[in-house]
Write a protein that holds these residues in place. Sequence first.
Motif, PDB file in Angstrom:
ATOM      1  N   ARG A 163      11.461  -2.390  62.692  1.00  0.00           N
ATOM      2  CA  ARG A 163      12.104  -3.411  61.858  1.00  0.00           C
ATOM      3  C   ARG A 163      13.472  -2.947  61.340  1.00  0.00           C
ATOM      4  O   ARG A 163      13.710  -2.873  60.123  1.00  0.00           O
ATOM      5  CB  ARG A 163      11.209  -3.795  60.672  1.00  0.00           C
ATOM      6  CG  ARG A 163       9.764  -4.044  61.006  1.00  0.00           C
ATOM      7  CD  ARG A 163       9.548  -5.245  61.875  1.00  0.00           C
ATOM      8  NE  ARG A 163       9.810  -6.498  61.168  1.00  0.00           N
ATOM      9  CZ  ARG A 163       9.619  -7.706  61.718  1.00  0.00           C
ATOM     10  NH1 ARG A 163       9.198  -7.809  62.979  1.00  0.00           N
ATOM     11  NH2 ARG A 163       9.879  -8.800  61.034  1.00  0.00           N
ATOM     12  N   ALA A 165      17.241  -2.827  59.998  1.00  0.00           N
ATOM     13  CA  ALA A 165      18.044  -3.772  59.216  1.00  0.00           C
ATOM     14  C   ALA A 165      19.365  -4.073  59.905  1.00  0.00           C
ATOM     15  O   ALA A 165      20.019  -5.073  59.590  1.00  0.00           O
ATOM     16  CB  ALA A 165      18.300  -3.222  57.818  1.00  0.00           C
ATOM     17  N   ALA A 185      17.681 -11.195  65.974  1.00  0.00           N
ATOM     18  CA  ALA A 185      17.750 -12.355  65.093  1.00  0.00           C
ATOM     19  C   ALA A 185      16.379 -12.691  64.508  1.00  0.00           C
ATOM     20  O   ALA A 185      16.269 -13.088  63.346  1.00  0.00           O
ATOM     21  CB  ALA A 185      18.320 -13.552  65.848  1.00  0.00           C
ATOM     22  N   ASN A 186      15.329 -12.504  65.300  1.00  0.00           N
ATOM     23  CA  ASN A 186      13.974 -12.827  64.838  1.00  0.00           C
ATOM     24  C   ASN A 186      13.503 -11.930  63.697  1.00  0.00           C
ATOM     25  O   ASN A 186      12.702 -12.361  62.862  1.00  0.00           O
ATOM     26  CB  ASN A 186      12.984 -12.729  66.004  1.00  0.00           C
ATOM     27  CG  ASN A 186      13.102 -13.911  66.946  1.00  0.00           C
ATOM     28  OD1 ASN A 186      13.572 -14.978  66.563  1.00  0.00           O
ATOM     29  ND2 ASN A 186      12.680 -13.730  68.190  1.00  0.00           N
ATOM     30  N   ILE A 187      13.995 -10.693  63.653  1.00  0.00           N
ATOM     31  CA  ILE A 187      13.566  -9.793  62.578  1.00  0.00           C
ATOM     32  C   ILE A 187      14.563  -9.775  61.422  1.00  0.00           C
ATOM     33  O   ILE A 187      14.407  -9.017  60.463  1.00  0.00           O
ATOM     34  CB  ILE A 187      13.351  -8.351  63.103  1.00  0.00           C
ATOM     35  CG1 ILE A 187      14.664  -7.755  63.628  1.00  0.00           C
ATOM     36  CG2 ILE A 187      12.272  -8.319  64.174  1.00  0.00           C
ATOM     37  CD1 ILE A 187      14.550  -6.287  63.997  1.00  0.00           C
ATOM     38  N   GLY A 188      15.605 -10.593  61.517  1.00  0.00           N
ATOM     39  CA  GLY A 188      16.561 -10.714  60.414  1.00  0.00           C
ATOM     40  C   GLY A 188      17.557  -9.587  60.300  1.00  0.00           C
ATOM     41  O   GLY A 188      18.104  -9.354  59.215  1.00  0.00           O
ATOM     42  N   GLN A 191      23.521  -8.097  63.161  1.00  0.00           N
ATOM     43  CA  GLN A 191      23.765  -7.704  64.549  1.00  0.00           C
ATOM     44  C   GLN A 191      25.258  -7.657  64.850  1.00  0.00           C
ATOM     45  O   GLN A 191      25.985  -8.628  64.615  1.00  0.00           O
ATOM     46  CB  GLN A 191      23.076  -8.678  65.492  1.00  0.00           C
ATOM     47  CG  GLN A 191      21.557  -8.699  65.320  1.00  0.00           C
ATOM     48  CD  GLN A 191      20.858  -9.303  66.510  1.00  0.00           C
ATOM     49  OE1 GLN A 191      20.390  -8.607  67.406  1.00  0.00           O
ATOM     50  NE2 GLN A 191      20.770 -10.614  66.536  1.00  0.00           N
ATOM     51  N   ASP A 209      25.751 -11.707  64.587  1.00  0.00           N
ATOM     52  CA  ASP A 209      26.623 -11.989  63.443  1.00  0.00           C
ATOM     53  C   ASP A 209      28.081 -11.702  63.755  1.00  0.00           C
ATOM     54  O   ASP A 209      28.975 -12.432  63.317  1.00  0.00           O
ATOM     55  CB  ASP A 209      26.177 -11.152  62.240  1.00  0.00           C
ATOM     56  CG  ASP A 209      24.747 -11.455  61.830  1.00  0.00           C
ATOM     57  OD1 ASP A 209      24.519 -12.517  61.237  1.00  0.00           O
ATOM     58  OD2 ASP A 209      23.860 -10.627  62.121  1.00  0.00           O
TER      59      ASP A 209
END
Length: 272
Positions: A163, A165, A185-188, A191, A209
């Motif tokens: 996970r 960040a 993107a799915n784990i927030g 990027q 991003d």
Amino acid sequence: MALNLAADPTLGIFVAGTASQFFVMLLLCAFVYVMIMRTRAGMPVPPIRKIPGLEAVDEAIGRATEMGRPVLFSPGISGITQPATFAAWAFLGHVAKLCARYDTRLIHVDRDYLVHAICEELIRQAYLEAGRPDAFNSDDVRYLTGSQFGYAAGYLGIMQRERPAANIMVGYFFAESMLFAEGGANIGAIQIAGTTNTVQLPFFLAACDYTLLGEEIYAAGAYLSKEPNLIGTVVGQDWGRIATFLLMLVGCVLANVAAAQATWLKDLLLKK
């Protein structure tokens, strides 16, 4: 471009069709040399324009530090002969140094075993330069597999387990680019991506991003490190490109003027 090896050499030394390339290369080298000398001497040189994706690196690593989650980095899937891999190394050195300084865990994943060996030493050196050699963990510099989609599956698995960040992808990517970007993107994760493979850029633009477009990844090392030699090289190349474009423009104008004059003269001679 096909070369006519049977034709007489231009100026007695150049294969027909290569003389202009030689002088353009000399011009480019001259610009690079002058700019490197100016930056070394502390003289003013044109600044490198602001690149949002590079400005966001500190923000992404800072967020990972605050959340207590790792930073995930991929240099792409190409080997050591790909220029984009060299650009990824310059980017990785800066990221690793920041992670060492902030005591943030960095997970680096490779597909090519030679790239893996170089990246491990590069990260180790970055931690040493940051004064944190004890914080370097070789287990977080991982070689997965030489298979393209085996590597993609392993990368996505690390995303789901660790996970991160921040997900940073700089290098040469192929069909796995959308998988990586969508997984991040799915784990927030924040990027930041960059590649010279223009076919894959739309996927990064859609799901990340910040995206470095094409040759922006080559300016990353100079932009982030502020190293005079790198800055001089980037600025010199840009000025060389400008000069080459102007030469092409002048050549086009002169060629058209010459063609128009030739037509005028031909019409005059044929006039009855």
